[in-house]
Motif scaffolding. Structure first.
Motif, PDB file in Angstrom:
ATOM      1  N   UNK A  48       0.822  -1.201   0.000  1.00  0.00           N
ATOM      2  CA  UNK A  48       0.000   0.000   0.000  1.00  0.00           C
ATOM      3  C   UNK A  48       0.860   1.256   0.000  1.00  0.00           C
ATOM      4  N   UNK A  49       0.268   2.363  -0.437  1.00  0.00           N
ATOM      5  CA  UNK A  49       0.963   3.640  -0.382  1.00  0.00           C
ATOM      6  C   UNK A  49       1.256   3.977   1.070  1.00  0.00           C
ATOM      7  N   UNK A 208       1.286  -7.517   3.216  1.00  0.00           N
ATOM      8  CA  UNK A 208      -0.149  -7.511   3.447  1.00  0.00           C
ATOM      9  C   UNK A 208      -0.814  -8.348   2.372  1.00  0.00           C
ATOM     10  N   UNK A 209      -2.138  -8.371   2.345  1.00  0.00           N
ATOM     11  CA  UNK A 209      -2.868  -9.141   1.356  1.00  0.00           C
ATOM     12  C   UNK A 209      -2.991  -8.357   0.066  1.00  0.00           C
ATOM     13  N   UNK A 210      -3.022  -9.072  -1.056  1.00  0.00           N
ATOM     14  CA  UNK A 210      -3.178  -8.413  -2.353  1.00  0.00           C
ATOM     15  C   UNK A 210      -4.467  -7.606  -2.371  1.00  0.00           C
ATOM     16  N   UNK A 211      -4.337  -6.393  -2.929  1.00  0.00           N
ATOM     17  CA  UNK A 211      -5.491  -5.512  -3.099  1.00  0.00           C
ATOM     18  C   UNK A 211      -6.163  -5.146  -1.781  1.00  0.00           C
ATOM     19  N   UNK A 212      -5.476  -5.359  -0.661  1.00  0.00           N
ATOM     20  CA  UNK A 212      -6.077  -5.020   0.631  1.00  0.00           C
ATOM     21  C   UNK A 212      -5.650  -3.627   1.054  1.00  0.00           C
ATOM     22  N   UNK A 213      -6.319  -3.100   2.036  1.00  0.00           N
ATOM     23  CA  UNK A 213      -6.013  -1.753   2.477  1.00  0.00           C
ATOM     24  C   UNK A 213      -5.046  -1.736   3.642  1.00  0.00           C
ATOM     25  N   UNK A 214      -4.597  -0.553   3.981  1.00  0.00           N
ATOM     26  CA  UNK A 214      -3.717  -0.340   5.110  1.00  0.00           C
ATOM     27  C   UNK A 214      -4.477  -0.652   6.402  1.00  0.00           C
ATOM     28  N   UNK A 215      -3.885  -1.507   7.233  1.00  0.00           N
ATOM     29  CA  UNK A 215      -4.582  -1.929   8.459  1.00  0.00           C
ATOM     30  C   UNK A 215      -4.687  -0.798   9.474  1.00  0.00           C
ATOM     31  N   UNK A 216      -3.926   0.273   9.283  1.00  0.00           N
ATOM     32  CA  UNK A 216      -3.971   1.393  10.223  1.00  0.00           C
ATOM     33  C   UNK A 216      -5.058   2.415   9.883  1.00  0.00           C
ATOM     34  N   UNK A 217      -5.847   2.117   8.854  1.00  0.00           N
ATOM     35  CA  UNK A 217      -6.923   3.033   8.455  1.00  0.00           C
ATOM     36  C   UNK A 217      -8.241   2.549   9.047  1.00  0.00           C
ATOM     37  N   UNK A 218      -8.960   3.453   9.679  1.00  0.00           N
ATOM     38  CA  UNK A 218     -10.307   3.169  10.175  1.00  0.00           C
ATOM     39  C   UNK A 218     -11.294   3.602   9.088  1.00  0.00           C
ATOM     40  N   UNK A 219     -11.999   2.644   8.507  1.00  0.00           N
ATOM     41  CA  UNK A 219     -12.940   2.920   7.417  1.00  0.00           C
ATOM     42  C   UNK A 219     -14.334   3.170   8.004  1.00  0.00           C
ATOM     43  N   UNK A 220     -14.893   4.322   7.685  1.00  0.00           N
ATOM     44  CA  UNK A 220     -16.185   4.722   8.236  1.00  0.00           C
ATOM     45  C   UNK A 220     -17.076   5.239   7.107  1.00  0.00           C
ATOM     46  N   UNK A 221     -18.387   5.306   7.354  1.00  0.00           N
ATOM     47  CA  UNK A 221     -19.274   5.877   6.344  1.00  0.00           C
ATOM     48  C   UNK A 221     -20.545   6.421   6.981  1.00  0.00           C
ATOM     49  N   UNK A 327      -8.883   2.405  -2.806  1.00  0.00           N
ATOM     50  CA  UNK A 327      -7.621   2.039  -2.159  1.00  0.00           C
ATOM     51  C   UNK A 327      -6.606   3.170  -2.264  1.00  0.00           C
ATOM     52  N   UNK A 328      -6.560   3.812  -3.430  1.00  0.00           N
ATOM     53  CA  UNK A 328      -5.610   4.904  -3.616  1.00  0.00           C
ATOM     54  C   UNK A 328      -6.023   6.135  -2.818  1.00  0.00           C
ATOM     55  N   UNK A 329      -7.321   6.411  -2.780  1.00  0.00           N
ATOM     56  CA  UNK A 329      -7.787   7.545  -1.976  1.00  0.00           C
ATOM     57  C   UNK A 329      -7.436   7.337  -0.508  1.00  0.00           C
ATOM     58  N   UNK A 330      -7.834   6.197   0.024  1.00  0.00           N
ATOM     59  CA  UNK A 330      -7.616   5.954   1.453  1.00  0.00           C
ATOM     60  C   UNK A 330      -6.139   5.910   1.795  1.00  0.00           C
ATOM     61  N   UNK A 331      -5.304   5.535   0.814  1.00  0.00           N
ATOM     62  CA  UNK A 331      -3.866   5.442   1.069  1.00  0.00           C
ATOM     63  C   UNK A 331      -3.172   6.769   1.284  1.00  0.00           C
ATOM     64  N   UNK A 332      -3.900   7.903   1.130  1.00  0.00           N
ATOM     65  CA  UNK A 332      -3.289   9.207   1.404  1.00  0.00           C
ATOM     66  C   UNK A 332      -3.096   9.426   2.899  1.00  0.00           C
ATOM     67  N   UNK A 333      -3.811   8.650   3.741  1.00  0.00           N
ATOM     68  CA  UNK A 333      -3.662   8.777   5.186  1.00  0.00           C
ATOM     69  C   UNK A 333      -3.008   7.511   5.740  1.00  0.00           C
TER      70      UNK A 333
END
Length: 583
Positions: A48-49, A208-221, A327-333
């Motif tokens: 990940x970025x 990490x896992x392929x195409x997975x996100x950074x584990x340090x990101x809290x995903x909310x909506x 994935x790219x958006x969230x990878x900015x943080x």
């Protein structure tokens, strides 16, 4: 002993890394550097970025360069100007104790004459964006015959931006290379194809896992009505007064419009989009990096490759149509081991996207209620109180004024002084939010990840044996008409560009659209029944790249649509079958 030295890097590079305060490599650096130092192994690195990929390829590249040979020995290709400059600056930092090694950044928006002049003087490493690099190749201003090492950084982003042909062209012009190093956050089929076509038994490392996100990101909506997106955004910003973040929109018009609204209301924010000149982009990014701006609002294309330390929040004003863009958006943080939040403002009919994203990044997305007006005022109040208590009063000559202050406030209690201070700071918030509506009241009381009964019943159906399977097709929604169009990925579209095409051609608002299902040869579009005829009338019969566009209603829900012009079509789970146009 610095751990980087144990990886095999030379003394000058290790000293530069130590000066930066780093003594322990990240996982991608630890695994990639020993392999890349051989210089002869094709390599695929998936991470990940924000995980230190620039150092993972930059340090071994610098170690391998022969300084006595002043011609391009290494080529780094990346998607954007910002990333191009960032990589160049990082390489300059790593060569602090290495004398005589020259790197040149070549990218659009800057003087090509100056870049050609610098290349003629002789450089060891060229960092380039695809468009400008091809321009230089065609002008015969750069010689790639002696390039030994080719690095493709953010390969998936370059392919998303339509640079596949450019990458193929560059690789075909570096015929004497010894190795290709490909770094990517995800591994879509297009990236895999590059590895298959141009690499020889590449060594692949996945952190990490392929195409997975950074584990340090809290995903909310949030789930809100479409017309309440802006108010939800504003309320969330007010509820997080200390945030330092990026807001993503689908279009440059949205980015500019939202930025102008927020600026008028006193927020420190600017927009970054494709209409800005390079000088304007550099100015905006400079202000953002120096934290003179609290927020940056950007389109996906404009924000490609942005690497800014300390970003706490990424806000998706709307979810992207291409799920990998998330994935790219969230990878900015959450970069360099830090934590961060990625929050999305969703419409109720986007439940399937949340489910897809959870599977893709292998993380749970947390549904939040939009803060109430009172919650916002309370959060702002305590944030101000904390700032008041932390104010540094050690450097000012405040004693000079204390006698006058005490006399001025002699007849006023401490409580009244605090109330007056609060009134100066918070009157505008209190007035704005005193009658603020509940933005959660118009949304169904259901978990979007579970979906309502109608939606779940549509996206899952029982097989004849009684088992259940999820379909990759559209929701049965009485408010939508399903349209068929003879355009697909083979026409150069991906979901974001296809969405922009149909909205521009039909002059409709994006809120009328539901799901878009793209295949190689054709696509299906969900559109509000009231807008379906306008979309068909606007698009059917138009020309795209010299081919006539056909759009019509798809018969019978999930049934196979009619074929056209002798083209082939495909249905879920079936082989592609050539069809003749119905007469």
């Amino acid at each position: 002993m610095n751990a980087f030295e144990a990886l095999g890097l030379n003394e000058q590079l290790v000293q530069a890394i130590s000066d930066l305060g780093f003594d322990t490599p990240t996982p991608i650096q630890e695994q990639a550097i020993p392999i890349l130092l051989s210089g002869t192994t094709d390599f695929v690195g998936l991470a990940q970025t924000g995980t230190g990929k620039t150092a993972a390829f930059g340090l071994p590249l610098l170690h391998l360069i022969n300084i006595s040979e002043r011609h391009p020995q290494a080529l780094i290709v990346c998607p954007t100007r910002e990333l191009c400059l960032q990589i160049t600056n990082d390489l300059a930092t790593f060569t602090k104790h290495t004398k005589g090694l020259f790197t040149e950044a070549v990218y659009g928006g800057a003087s090509i004459t100056m870049q050609i002049r610098n290349l003629k003087r002789g450089v060891h490493i060229v960092v380039a964006t695809p468009g400008r690099l091809i321009d230089l190749i065609e002008r015969k201003a750069i010689d790639l015959q002696k390039v030994k090492y080719v690095v493709l950084d953010e390969a998936d982003e370059m392919l998303n931006m339509g640079f596949r042909d450019d990458i193929d062209f560059v690789l075909k012009n570096t015929i004497n290379r010894e190795s290709i190093w490909l770094f990517s956050a995800t591994m879509p089929p297009e990236v895999r194809a590059i590895a298959k076509n141009f690499m020889t038994t590449p060594k692949e490392i996945t952190v990490g896992k392929k195409n997975s996100g950074n584990v340090n990101i809290d995903h909310q909506f949030f789930v809100v009505a479409a017309q309440q997106r802006y108010e939800t955004l504003k309320r969330y910003i007010d509820f997080n007064p200390g945030m330092y973040g990026i807001i993503f929109t689908r279009t440059k018009l949205d980015a500019q419009d939202i930025a102008e609204k927020l600026v008028r209301e006193g927020y420190e924010i600017e927009a970054l989009h494709g209409d800005l000149t390079q000088q304007q982009r550099d100015k905006v990014m400079g202000r953002f990096r120096q934290k003179h701006l609290q927020l940056l609002i950007a389109t996906d294309v404009a924000a490609r490759g942005i690497d800014v330390d300390g970003i706490t929040h990424v806000i998706n004003y709307e979810l992207p149509d291409d799920m990998e863009v998330y994935t790219h958006r969230s990878g900015r943080t959450a970069r360099a081991g830090k934590t961060g939040i990625c929050i999305s403002i969703c419409h109720s009919r986007e439940s399937y996207k949340i489910k897809q994203l959870e599977r893709m990044v292998n993380a749970i997305f947390h549904k939040l209620d939009v803060p109430s007006g009172k919650d916002v005022c309370r959060k702002q109040f305590f944030h101000f109180m904390d700032k008041l208590m932390q104010a540094d009063i050690s450097n000012g000559d405040y004693e000079t004024y204390m006698a006058d202050l005490q006399e001025k406030f002699a007849d006023i209690s401490k409580e009244e002084v605090l109330q007056r201070v609060a009134a100066l700071e918070f009157n505008h918030f209190l007035k704005y939010y005193e009658n603020a509506p509940d933005l959660n009241s118009n949304i169904r009381n259901s978990d979007i990840r579970g979906g309502d009964r109608r939606e779940t019943g549509n996206r899952e159906s029982g097989n004849r044996d009684g088992s259940r399977r999820e379909r990759g097709n559209f929701q049965h929604d009485s408010g939508y008409t399903r349209l068929f169009v003879n355009l697909g990925t083979k026409d150069g579209f991906y979901k974001a560009s296809f969405l922009q095409f149909i909205l521009d051609e039909s002059n409709l608002n994006k809120e009328v659209l539901g799901r878009i299902d793209m295949k190689e040869m054709n696509s299906w579009v969900e559109v509000d029944k009231a807008a379906a005829s306008q979309m068909i009338k606007s698009i059917d019969g138009k020309k795209h790249n010299g081919r006539q566009v056909r759009m019509n209603e798809a018969d019978g829900g999930f049934k196979r649509p009619p074929a056209f012009e002798g083209k082939s079509d495909r249905t879920e789970g079936r082989k592609r079958i050539p069809l003749k146009e119905k007469r």
